[in-house]
Design an enzyme around this catalytic site. Structure first.
Site, PDB file in Angstrom:
ATOM      1  N   ARG A 284      -1.798  22.438 -51.126  1.00 20.55           N
ATOM      2  CA  ARG A 284      -2.375  22.962 -49.869  1.00 20.55           C
ATOM      3  C   ARG A 284      -2.507  24.494 -49.891  1.00 20.55           C
ATOM      4  NH1 ARG A 284      -2.603  18.086 -49.566  1.00 20.55           N
ATOM      5  NH2 ARG A 284      -2.336  16.805 -47.699  1.00 20.55           N
TER       6      ARG A 284
ATOM      7  N   SER B  29      -1.877  16.263 -40.986  1.00 20.43           N
ATOM      8  CA  SER B  29      -0.501  16.742 -41.197  1.00 20.43           C
ATOM      9  C   SER B  29      -0.396  18.167 -40.662  1.00 20.43           C
ATOM     10  CB  SER B  29      -0.154  16.778 -42.676  1.00 20.43           C
ATOM     11  OG  SER B  29      -0.240  15.511 -43.235  1.00 20.43           O
TER      12      SER B  29
ATOM     13  N   GLU C 265       0.990  23.833 -41.730  1.00 20.44           N
ATOM     14  CA  GLU C 265      -0.137  23.660 -42.644  1.00 20.44           C
ATOM     15  C   GLU C 265      -1.455  24.032 -41.967  1.00 20.44           C
ATOM     16  OE1 GLU C 265      -3.118  21.514 -44.816  1.00 20.44           O
ATOM     17  OE2 GLU C 265      -2.013  20.053 -43.657  1.00 20.44           O
TER      18      GLU C 265
HETATM   19  N1  EPU Z   1       7.770   9.032 -43.308  1.00 22.40           N
HETATM   20  C1  EPU Z   1       8.756   8.716 -42.403  1.00 22.40           C
HETATM   21  N2  EPU Z   1       8.527   8.983 -41.080  1.00 22.40           N
HETATM   22  C2  EPU Z   1       7.359   9.530 -40.639  1.00 22.40           C
HETATM   23  C3  EPU Z   1       6.371   9.854 -41.575  1.00 22.40           C
HETATM   24  C4  EPU Z   1       6.602   9.605 -42.921  1.00 22.40           C
HETATM   25  O1  EPU Z   1       9.810   8.216 -42.742  1.00 22.40           O
HETATM   26  O2  EPU Z   1       7.223   9.715 -39.423  1.00 22.40           O
HETATM   27  C5  EPU Z   1       7.995   8.710 -44.731  1.00 22.40           C
HETATM   28  C6  EPU Z   1       7.071   7.588 -45.185  1.00 22.40           C
HETATM   29  O3  EPU Z   1       7.577   6.325 -44.935  1.00 22.40           O
HETATM   30  C7  EPU Z   1       6.942   7.883 -46.666  1.00 22.40           C
HETATM   31  C8  EPU Z   1       7.068   9.392 -46.752  1.00 22.40           C
HETATM   32  O4  EPU Z   1       7.671   9.828 -45.531  1.00 22.40           O
HETATM   33  O5  EPU Z   1       8.002   7.299 -47.363  1.00 22.40           O
HETATM   34  C9  EPU Z   1       5.732  10.079 -46.950  1.00 22.40           C
HETATM   35  O6  EPU Z   1       4.848   9.704 -45.913  1.00 22.40           O
HETATM   36  P1  EPU Z   1       3.290   9.497 -46.168  1.00 22.40           P
HETATM   37  O7  EPU Z   1       3.040   8.587 -47.324  1.00 22.40           O
HETATM   38  O8  EPU Z   1       2.688   9.115 -44.844  1.00 22.40           O
HETATM   39  O9  EPU Z   1       2.774  10.905 -46.637  1.00 22.40           O
HETATM   40  P2  EPU Z   1       3.106  12.387 -46.131  1.00 22.40           P
HETATM   41  O10 EPU Z   1       3.914  13.073 -47.178  1.00 22.40           O
HETATM   42  O11 EPU Z   1       3.663  12.349 -44.752  1.00 22.40           O
HETATM   43  C10 EPU Z   1       1.068  13.482 -47.304  1.00 22.40           C
HETATM   44  C11 EPU Z   1      -0.081  14.387 -46.932  1.00 22.40           C
HETATM   45  C12 EPU Z   1      -1.161  13.596 -46.200  1.00 22.40           C
HETATM   46  C13 EPU Z   1      -1.643  12.487 -47.123  1.00 22.40           C
HETATM   47  C14 EPU Z   1      -0.460  11.593 -47.488  1.00 22.40           C
HETATM   48  C15 EPU Z   1      -0.830  10.534 -48.505  1.00 22.40           C
HETATM   49  C16 EPU Z   1       0.915  16.584 -46.654  1.00 22.40           C
HETATM   50  C17 EPU Z   1       1.288  17.668 -45.711  1.00 22.40           C
HETATM   51  N3  EPU Z   1       0.388  15.488 -46.111  1.00 22.40           N
HETATM   52  O12 EPU Z   1       1.650  13.023 -46.082  1.00 22.40           O
HETATM   53  O13 EPU Z   1      -2.236  14.483 -45.938  1.00 22.40           O
HETATM   54  O14 EPU Z   1      -2.652  11.704 -46.494  1.00 22.40           O
HETATM   55  O15 EPU Z   1       0.591  12.395 -48.089  1.00 22.40           O
HETATM   56  O16 EPU Z   1      -0.985  11.127 -49.746  1.00 22.40           O
HETATM   57  O17 EPU Z   1       1.090  16.738 -47.871  1.00 22.40           O
HETATM   58  C18 EPU Z   1      -3.173  15.958 -44.283  1.00 22.40           C
HETATM   59  O18 EPU Z   1      -2.976  16.876 -45.087  1.00 22.40           O
HETATM   60  O19 EPU Z   1      -3.680  16.139 -43.151  1.00 22.40           O
HETATM   61  C19 EPU Z   1      -2.756  14.600 -44.653  1.00 22.40           C
HETATM   62  C20 EPU Z   1      -2.861  13.584 -43.803  1.00 22.40           C
END
Ligand code: EPU
Length: 334
Positions: free
Chosen positions: A164, A234, A330
């Site tokens: 990012r 995010s 972000e």
């Molecule tokens: N999780 C929780 N609680 C929550 C949210 C997430 O326990 O409320 C856990 C999930 O169960 C999972 C882990 O955290 O085990 C990661 O969650 P997720 O797969 O939803 O991905 P993320 O790390 O929260 C990132 C990106 C997203 C992208 C997803 C999928 C960033 C800041 N965000 O989210 O990007 O779609 O991975 O690759 O890196 C964006 O930038 O706007 C965005 C949506």
């Protein structure tokens, strides 16, 4: 060039923040962009570039000139039988580009399906999802240099593309993106290692369109549609910590969600940290935290940029109090 005055930007940002642009114009070509920039410079107006408005938090009034980039165009140049370069105007919609590339049989963008926003915004924050970043297929970015007022081409390796992050974030106000060139390959391997994707595709033979559909399903299952619940995706980055820090954290919080990152560091799931600090599904009169994904702040009742910022600060403080981890915002505050 003639500018519109006092333009309401509520419908032009996915957080639906009510914001007025003192001066506004939409540009459809490099020539129009140059002439808007020259007019702004002559009138001493600061310039703010608006793409899809999906990663910005706007103030009540933007003094200066808001330029909406509407430069369209898709040009495909074959490199060989299975590889082609797609040169795409900055004002094209990102997801429509993903679908277009898939309809031509090219792989590389399927994991980046359904990301809101424009093509020109993609390299600014090096958009990424499900194990793929735009950096992986990006060849060059054409930009207008605001000093020389010439269009120049910047190569991937010159752009400092990271998680990012990019040269554009390091030097805001230096360049305006006019087009992006991506190299896509009909035969490259599909990337389906991300847990959520592996589960959705399990047991079946799949192609790039199936991967795209699985990504769309995964996103729809936890990310709110901004047309129904205004949001900016995010809101925080996933924090990167040292092995030593992770050790301390796992002793205290054995369930903490973490992944290996570059340089022997670890990435923590910010959504999990925010959830564990008690914020998931929180809501005040104007703004809140999404019930399925705590990393997404929502504007459910005419919240302002200041309301969002004040909630973000409360969340940062409580995550820091509980885990001694700093959450970095972000989204970009104007
Ligand atoms: N999780 C929780 N609680 C929550 C949210 C997430 O326990 O409320 C856990 C999930 O169960 C999972 C882990 O955290 O085990 C990661 O969650 P997720 O797969 O939803 O991905 P993320 O790390 O929260 C990132 C990106 C997203 C992208 C997803 C999928 C960033 C800041 N965000 O989210 O990007 O779609 O991975 O690759 O890196 C964006 O930038 O706007 C965005 C949506």
């Amino acid at each position: 060039m003639l500018f519109k005055t006092n333009v309401d930007l509520t419908a032009l940002n996915t957080m639906a923040i009510s914001s007025i642009a003192a001066k506004y114009c939409e540009v459809e070509s490099l020539e129009q962009l140059k002439s808007a920039v020259i007019s702004a410079q002559q009138q001493n107006l600061s310039i703010f570039i608006l793409g899809g408005g999906s990663n910005v938090i706007l103030p009540v009034i933007i003094e200066g000139l808001v330029i909406q980039i509407a430069i369209k165009g898709r040009k495909i140049t074959k490199v060989n039988d299975h590889v082609a370069d797609f040169q795409i105007g900055a004002g094209e919609n990102w997801h429509e580009l993903v679908l277009f590339s898939l309809s031509k049989g090219y792989r590389g963008l399927e994991n980046l399906s359904l990301i809101p926003g424009t093509v020109g915004a993609a390299p600014i924050q090096n958009i990424g999802a499900y194990g793929v970043e735009v950096k992986d297929s990006l060849i060059t970015v054409n930009v207008l240099d605001l000093e020389s007022l010439e269009e120049i081409s910047l190569h991937n390796k010159d752009l400092n593309l990271g998680y990012r992050s990019s040269l554009f974030k390091e030097k805001p106000g230096k360049y305006i993106v006019t087009s992006v060139t991506l190299r896509l390959d009909k035969e490259t391997d599909l990337k389906t290692n991300y847990g959520d994707l592996t589960n959705r595709l399990q047991g079946n033979a799949f192609n790039e369109c199936d991967v795209s559909n699985a990504v769309i399903e995964a996103r729809n299952s936890k990310l709110p549609d901004y047309k129904v619940i205004p949001n900016a995706g995010s809101f925080f980055k996933n924090p990167i910590v040292s092995a030593e820090k992770l050790n301390t954290l796992t002793t205290q919080f054995p369930n903490i969600i973490h992944y290996p990152a570059a340089n022997s560091k670890f990435k923590l799931a910010a959504g999990w940290l925010i959830q564990e600090a008690g914020w998931k599904g929180y809501s005040n009169k104007e703004v809140g935290v999404h019930k399925n994904q705590a990393l997404v702040l929502i504007n459910h009742n005419n919240g302002s940029g200041a309301d969002i910022l004040s909630l973000a600060k409360e969340i940062q403080k409580s995550v820091n109090d509980k885990f001694c981890v700093e959450l970095e915002i972000e989204s970009v505050f104007i």
